[in-house]
Design a protein around this motif. Structure first.
Motif, short mmCIF file in Angstrom:
data_model
loop_
_atom_site.label_atom_id
_atom_site.label_comp_id
_atom_site.label_asym_id
_atom_site.label_seq_id
_atom_site.Cartn_x
_atom_site.Cartn_y
_atom_site.Cartn_z
N GLU A 145 0.83 -1.21 0.00
CA GLU A 145 0.00 0.00 0.00
C GLU A 145 0.87 1.26 0.00
O GLU A 145 0.56 2.24 -0.69
N LYS A 146 1.96 1.24 0.75
CA LYS A 146 2.86 2.40 0.77
C LYS A 146 3.52 2.59 -0.59
O LYS A 146 3.67 3.71 -1.07
N ARG A 147 3.90 1.48 -1.19
CA ARG A 147 4.52 1.57 -2.52
C ARG A 147 3.55 2.18 -3.53
O ARG A 147 3.92 3.06 -4.31
N ASP A 148 2.30 1.72 -3.51
CA ASP A 148 1.30 2.27 -4.43
C ASP A 148 1.05 3.75 -4.13
O ASP A 148 0.87 4.56 -5.06
N ALA A 149 1.03 4.12 -2.85
CA ALA A 149 0.83 5.53 -2.48
C ALA A 149 1.97 6.39 -3.00
O ALA A 149 1.75 7.52 -3.47
N ILE A 150 3.19 5.88 -2.94
CA ILE A 150 4.34 6.62 -3.46
C ILE A 150 4.23 6.80 -4.96
O ILE A 150 4.45 7.90 -5.49
N LEU A 151 3.87 5.74 -5.67
CA LEU A 151 3.73 5.84 -7.13
C LEU A 151 2.63 6.83 -7.51
O LEU A 151 2.80 7.63 -8.44
N ASP A 152 1.50 6.77 -6.80
CA ASP A 152 0.41 7.70 -7.10
C ASP A 152 0.83 9.15 -6.85
O ASP A 152 0.55 10.04 -7.66
#
Length: 218
Positions: free
Chosen positions: A24-31
């Protein structure tokens, strides 16, 4: 040690939870990075700004992405990963018309990913000054998908269902027939998104044109 015949315990709920949080943190960073890049450009966006926008520490960001170049490259990869270029190797052999329709429709979906047009515009605007951005699109985005299509054409050529002496050129031609209608006109005007019917007609025409040139007559 576990008793003989007793199944090994699966990963603990705590471990699964931590993996989920990490994803979830990785996806938040990409977004967050995508929004920052589109708003400020590549050069005008710092990793600190991205971390703040994502609500994570800079240490967490660096654990997932060691550099801004790698972060940008993984944003480029996202729509193409969704399309799973590797899965083209699993498409059935000996049925080129059916498979060509699948490839065409999958490619159209990829290049119609909502954020992809503005991201490519941002890339073009900075590509001369920052050539690594263009390399990221070629090496991590479009390039692997093109290579997968080329590999499919080579396999069908060897099988004798297609006569494709230059599979690389044929792959560029086939995808180009789709992108010239579905992707490039919209680069100049966001309102020119093609209708679903037009996308389907484009894919069908690309398949028919390709088979007229490269299919082996029965």
């Amino acid at each position: 040690m576990p008793q003989s015949g007793k199944p090994m315990a699966s990963a603990s709920p705590a471990a699964a939870y931590h993996r989920q949080i990490s994803a979830e943190k990785r996806d938040a960073i990409l977004d967050a990075a995508l929004e920052c890049f589109l708003e400020r450009g590549f050069a005008g966006t710092s990793l600190n700004r991205i971390a703040k926008a994502a609500g994570v520490s800079t240490a967490t960001l660096y654990r997932h992405f060691p550099s801004k170049d790698e972060l940008f490259a993984q944003i480029i990869e996202r729509p193409f990963l969704d399309g799973s270029p590797e899965s083209l190797a699993e498409l059935p052999a000996g049925e080129p018309e059916r498979v060509l329709h699948e490839i065409a429709e999958r490619y159209a979906r990829l290049i119609l990913t909502p954020y992809f047009h503005p991201l490519v515009r941002a890339l073009i605007a900075e590509a001369l000054r920052l050539p690594q951005m263009g390399h990221a699109l070629e090496q991590r985005g479009h390039g692997p998908f093109l290579a997968a299509v080329k590999g499919y054409f080579e396999r069908e050529h060897d099988l004798g269902t297609l006569d494709v002496p230059d599979a690389g050129l044929a792959a560029e031609q086939f995808l180009g027939m789709i992108s010239s209608v579905v992707f490039w006109p919209r680069m100049l005007n966001d309102e020119r998104r093609p209708s679903a019917a037009k996308v389907q007609r484009t894919c069908d025409a690309a398949v028919a044109t390709f088979l007229a040139r490269y299919a082996v007559a029965d």
